[in-house]
Enzyme design. Sequence first.
Site, PDB file in Angstrom:
ATOM      1  N   THR A 130     -20.411 118.386  63.324  1.00 33.77           N
ATOM      2  CA  THR A 130     -20.572 118.125  61.890  1.00 33.77           C
ATOM      3  C   THR A 130     -20.798 119.384  61.058  1.00 33.77           C
ATOM      4  O   THR A 130     -21.120 119.286  59.872  1.00 33.77           O
ATOM      5  CB  THR A 130     -21.769 117.180  61.681  1.00 33.77           C
ATOM      6  OG1 THR A 130     -22.942 117.784  62.267  1.00 33.77           O
ATOM      7  CG2 THR A 130     -21.535 115.835  62.357  1.00 33.77           C
ATOM      8  N   GLU A 131     -20.632 120.545  61.650  1.00 35.30           N
ATOM      9  CA  GLU A 131     -21.008 121.791  60.981  1.00 35.30           C
ATOM     10  C   GLU A 131     -20.374 121.963  59.603  1.00 35.30           C
ATOM     11  O   GLU A 131     -21.015 122.453  58.663  1.00 35.30           O
ATOM     12  CB  GLU A 131     -20.651 122.989  61.871  1.00 35.30           C
ATOM     13  CG  GLU A 131     -21.588 123.201  63.051  1.00 35.30           C
ATOM     14  CD  GLU A 131     -21.190 122.418  64.287  1.00 35.30           C
ATOM     15  OE1 GLU A 131     -21.680 122.747  65.376  1.00 35.30           O
ATOM     16  OE2 GLU A 131     -20.386 121.460  64.168  1.00 35.30           O
TER      17      GLU A 131
END
EC number: 4.2.1.17
Length: 253
Positions: A130-131
């Site tokens: 999810t960066e």
Amino acid sequence: MVQVEKGHVAVVFLNDPERRNPLSPEMALSLLQALDDLEADPGVRAVVLTGRGKAFSAGADLAFLERVTELGAEENYRHSLSLMRLFHRVYTYPKPTVAAVNGPAVAGGAGLALACDLVVMDEEARLGYTEVKIGFVAALVSVILVRAVGEKAAKDLLLTGRLVEAREAKALGLVNRIAPPGKALEEAKALAEEVAKNAPTSLRLTKELLLALPGMGLEDGFRLAALANAWVRETGDLKEGIRAFFEKRPPRF
């Protein structure tokens, strides 16, 4: 930051459940030390990684995130190197590793699971890289993700930052087995026990081959495989395995 249960199959717990087991610098160092200790123990044949509490690992340390943009380049690079060492260590670990994804595995936490040889995921868990959703980049994870699932699937996961459920994760090749709710650790330990029954030399050499082959051409790959095939024939494990086969008994590796 970690707890270790030693045995034929050792279990390493990420032990910061109140914060969902983030990969803080302290956690990374504790994991590296635990892995070093377990590698040096000849009684340990395989290692299971899992999280205490309801999460496997939520990825980044929130306290660290709050100040990350204020750190200098040198400190940020030092932190990145500590994570790099952890992922590289797990991915190239000489003993078999199994991740028991008992709950959410997010960002670096999902990367840590992927770095293991085998992954067992709770059917109610989700994982994702999810960066990009907060302005980070899944740089270290991308190195092993593209090898695991291919370019198109890696782009889908990394560019959307979406979370995937266990069934899709298995279809993509991110996990090997799906466990009933609350049974990920139990099934991961059973899988590790199954692997640990095999010849340690063969397991180590198989892992080394699988690491090397993706970066090699066809001819070089076959030559390396032939060398491995010849070398293993001189090992004590093979002699014991053949002897046990003809004596109709389990081998004692």
